[in-house]
Design an enzyme around this catalytic site. Structure first.
Site, PDB file in Angstrom:
ATOM      1  N   ARG A  49      36.864   2.934  53.789  1.00 27.95           N
ATOM      2  CA  ARG A  49      35.948   1.511  54.195  1.00 27.95           C
ATOM      3  C   ARG A  49      34.822   2.046  54.724  1.00 27.95           C
ATOM      4  NH1 ARG A  49      40.560  -2.185  55.551  1.00 27.95           N
ATOM      5  NH2 ARG A  49      39.244  -4.263  56.095  1.00 27.95           N
TER       6      ARG A  49
ATOM      7  N   LYS B 238      43.705  -8.428  47.864  1.00 30.57           N
ATOM      8  CA  LYS B 238      44.179  -6.949  47.662  1.00 30.57           C
ATOM      9  C   LYS B 238      45.633  -6.752  48.123  1.00 30.57           C
ATOM     10  CE  LYS B 238      41.235  -5.501  50.891  1.00 30.57           C
ATOM     11  NZ  LYS B 238      40.557  -6.675  51.268  1.00 30.57           N
TER      12      LYS B 238
ATOM     13  N   ARG C 225      47.194 -14.657  61.112  1.00 31.03           N
ATOM     14  CA  ARG C 225      46.683 -13.569  61.611  1.00 31.03           C
ATOM     15  C   ARG C 225      45.414 -13.614  62.811  1.00 31.03           C
ATOM     16  NH1 ARG C 225      45.453  -8.985  56.992  1.00 31.03           N
ATOM     17  NH2 ARG C 225      43.410  -8.797  58.137  1.00 31.03           N
TER      18      ARG C 225
ATOM     19  N   ARG D  28      45.401 -18.709  55.059  1.00 28.62           N
ATOM     20  CA  ARG D  28      46.288 -17.498  55.018  1.00 28.62           C
ATOM     21  C   ARG D  28      47.535 -17.605  56.063  1.00 28.62           C
ATOM     22  NH1 ARG D  28      44.740 -11.360  54.453  1.00 28.62           N
ATOM     23  NH2 ARG D  28      43.728 -11.800  56.243  1.00 28.62           N
TER      24      ARG D  28
ATOM     25  N   ARG E 158      33.768  -9.804  59.921  1.00 34.30           N
ATOM     26  CA  ARG E 158      34.627  -8.876  59.015  1.00 34.30           C
ATOM     27  C   ARG E 158      33.568  -8.724  57.510  1.00 34.30           C
ATOM     28  NH1 ARG E 158      40.314 -11.522  58.906  1.00 34.30           N
ATOM     29  NH2 ARG E 158      40.614  -9.827  57.234  1.00 34.30           N
TER      30      ARG E 158
HETATM   31  P1  AP5 Z   1      45.028 -11.196  50.844  1.00 35.84           P
HETATM   32  O1  AP5 Z   1      45.798 -10.759  49.583  1.00 35.84           O
HETATM   33  O2  AP5 Z   1      45.885 -11.347  52.164  1.00 35.84           O
HETATM   34  O3  AP5 Z   1      43.691 -10.730  50.878  1.00 35.84           O
HETATM   35  P2  AP5 Z   1      43.244  -9.329  51.481  1.00 35.84           P
HETATM   36  O4  AP5 Z   1      42.185  -8.786  50.355  1.00 35.84           O
HETATM   37  O5  AP5 Z   1      44.388  -8.213  51.396  1.00 35.84           O
HETATM   38  O6  AP5 Z   1      42.554  -9.422  52.732  1.00 35.84           O
HETATM   39  P3  AP5 Z   1      42.638  -8.781  54.194  1.00 35.84           P
HETATM   40  O7  AP5 Z   1      42.332  -9.852  55.199  1.00 35.84           O
HETATM   41  O8  AP5 Z   1      44.182  -8.274  54.463  1.00 35.84           O
HETATM   42  O9  AP5 Z   1      41.708  -7.656  54.060  1.00 35.84           O
HETATM   43  P4  AP5 Z   1      40.987  -6.818  55.218  1.00 35.84           P
HETATM   44  O10 AP5 Z   1      40.525  -5.910  54.235  1.00 35.84           O
HETATM   45  O11 AP5 Z   1      39.985  -7.472  55.775  1.00 35.84           O
HETATM   46  O12 AP5 Z   1      42.125  -6.645  56.297  1.00 35.84           O
HETATM   47  P5  AP5 Z   1      42.910  -5.414  56.572  1.00 35.84           P
HETATM   48  O13 AP5 Z   1      44.384  -5.760  56.822  1.00 35.84           O
HETATM   49  O14 AP5 Z   1      42.839  -4.105  55.644  1.00 35.84           O
HETATM   50  O15 AP5 Z   1      44.940 -12.783  50.110  1.00 35.84           O
HETATM   51  C1  AP5 Z   1      44.186 -13.895  51.009  1.00 35.84           C
HETATM   52  C2  AP5 Z   1      44.586 -15.296  51.260  1.00 35.84           C
HETATM   53  O16 AP5 Z   1      44.337 -15.481  49.650  1.00 35.84           O
HETATM   54  C3  AP5 Z   1      46.177 -15.329  51.183  1.00 35.84           C
HETATM   55  O17 AP5 Z   1      46.476 -16.531  51.475  1.00 35.84           O
HETATM   56  C4  AP5 Z   1      46.652 -15.435  49.533  1.00 35.84           C
HETATM   57  O18 AP5 Z   1      47.671 -16.115  49.394  1.00 35.84           O
HETATM   58  C5  AP5 Z   1      45.381 -16.008  48.853  1.00 35.84           C
HETATM   59  N1  AP5 Z   1      44.907 -15.504  47.490  1.00 35.84           N
HETATM   60  C6  AP5 Z   1      45.084 -14.160  47.220  1.00 35.84           C
HETATM   61  N2  AP5 Z   1      44.580 -13.948  45.965  1.00 35.84           N
HETATM   62  C7  AP5 Z   1      44.142 -15.027  45.560  1.00 35.84           C
HETATM   63  C8  AP5 Z   1      43.942 -15.886  44.383  1.00 35.84           C
HETATM   64  N3  AP5 Z   1      43.650 -15.041  43.229  1.00 35.84           N
HETATM   65  N4  AP5 Z   1      43.724 -17.055  44.187  1.00 35.84           N
HETATM   66  C9  AP5 Z   1      44.097 -18.142  45.302  1.00 35.84           C
HETATM   67  N5  AP5 Z   1      44.520 -17.730  46.558  1.00 35.84           N
HETATM   68  C10 AP5 Z   1      44.595 -16.181  46.503  1.00 35.84           C
HETATM   69  O19 AP5 Z   1      42.396  -4.772  57.907  1.00 35.84           O
HETATM   70  C11 AP5 Z   1      42.407  -5.644  58.888  1.00 35.84           C
HETATM   71  C12 AP5 Z   1      41.291  -4.786  60.028  1.00 35.84           C
HETATM   72  O20 AP5 Z   1      42.060  -3.271  60.147  1.00 35.84           O
HETATM   73  C13 AP5 Z   1      39.965  -4.378  59.683  1.00 35.84           C
HETATM   74  O21 AP5 Z   1      39.162  -5.410  60.300  1.00 35.84           O
HETATM   75  C14 AP5 Z   1      39.916  -3.109  60.833  1.00 35.84           C
HETATM   76  O22 AP5 Z   1      39.677  -3.603  62.144  1.00 35.84           O
HETATM   77  C15 AP5 Z   1      41.078  -2.403  60.732  1.00 35.84           C
HETATM   78  N6  AP5 Z   1      41.191  -1.360  59.544  1.00 35.84           N
HETATM   79  C16 AP5 Z   1      41.892  -1.396  58.471  1.00 35.84           C
HETATM   80  N7  AP5 Z   1      41.897  -0.519  57.723  1.00 35.84           N
HETATM   81  C17 AP5 Z   1      40.751   0.327  58.281  1.00 35.84           C
HETATM   82  C18 AP5 Z   1      40.075   1.685  57.961  1.00 35.84           C
HETATM   83  N8  AP5 Z   1      40.055   2.226  56.594  1.00 35.84           N
HETATM   84  N9  AP5 Z   1      39.101   1.842  58.746  1.00 35.84           N
HETATM   85  C19 AP5 Z   1      38.772   1.219  59.954  1.00 35.84           C
HETATM   86  N10 AP5 Z   1      39.214   0.160  60.443  1.00 35.84           N
HETATM   87  C20 AP5 Z   1      40.410  -0.272  59.541  1.00 35.84           C
END
Ligand code: AP5
Length: 224
Positions: free
Chosen positions: A91, A16, A163, A130, A174
């Protein structure tokens, strides 16, 4: 010009954030990633960060009342008048309802929900490798998308780190949280005709091309 009010949905590691970096440039949209906003707050040790930190470390969702306010405040900004790209929100069904309420208060509606799909094994592989730039959050992967110099961001020369919530036990949790609380939203948005699915196992540029083409078509259709 027609608004693009967009949500990026998908499991942890689906790509994402990777796609958002590109789409923001393509469509000139403000990007609101709740994970990034909360991590910055934890780092600053602000009140928001103190409320969120312990949940994030465990891989649990931060309570709705804390997160909803963060998003509602942003989509009401002047910069978001022509649209926005939300990543990591909503979410769960309660957050989805809060977003609907806020959009209807503003007389706006969602344009599309972009679901990036990948399987669990790929998520584990991606998150284990990552690396994130400490300064601006640029994303890398040690095997799939390595920086030119190990541990250094190509774009701004700052240090690359792992991270805290990318440890394998937290990643598994997660994924469970995603399956239980977030994935049911796909059906909700599908029934509303808003869901667009993308195969996140394809290369970064293939996924990007597909999403960009879909959004360009949606924008054209809404301007007809
Ligand atoms: P990346 O693009 O970083 O993946 P992502 O989908 O953004 O993954 P996240 O881990 O950031 O998502 P998340 O939803 O768990 O975390 P968030 O920060 O929102 O890609 C991942 C890796 O793959 C990278 O190394 C990239 O280079 C590689 N890659 C990407 N695309 C590729 C491809 N096509 N081919 C090969 N490699 C590829 O949330 C974190 C925490 O915050 C949550 O656990 C929660 O505690 C809190 N939080 C956030 N939002 C809320 C909410 N709305 N409500 C409650 N708690 C929340």
């Amino acid at each position: 010009m027609a608004q693009l009010n967009l949500i990026l949905l998908g499991p942890p590691g689906a790509g994402k954030g990777t796609q958002a970096e590109r789409l923001v440039d393509d469509f000139d949209l403000p990007y609101y990633a709740t994970g990034d906003i909360l991590r910055a707050a934890v780092k600053e040790e602000s009140e928001l960060g103190r409320k969120a930190g312990e949940y994030m470390e465990r891989g649990d969702l931060v309570p709705d009342e804390v997160v909803v306010e963060v998003v509602v405040d942003r989509i009401d900004r002047t910069e978001a008048e022509d649209g926005f790209l939300l990543d990591g929100f909503p979410r769960n069904p309660e957050q989805a309802r809060a977003l609907d309420d806020e959009l209807s208060r503003l007389g706006r509606e969602l344009t599309a929900v972009l679901l990036i799909e990948v399987d669990d094994d790929e998520v584990v592989r991606r998150l284990a490798g990552r690396r994130v730039c400490v300064k601006n959050g640029h994303l890398y992967h040690v095997e799939l998308d390595p920086p030119k110099r190990e541990g250094v961001c190509d774009q701004d020369g700052s240090k690359l780190v792992q991270r805290d919530d990318d440890r394998s036990d937290t990643v598994k949790h997660r994924l469970e949280v995603y399956r239980d609380q977030t994935s049911p939203l796909a059906q909700v948005y599908e029934e509303r005709g808003l869901l667009r699915r993308f195969d996140g196992s394809r290369s970064t540029s293939e996924v990007h091309d597909h999403i960009r083409a879909t959004l360009a078509t949606l924008r054209l259709e809404s301007e007809l």
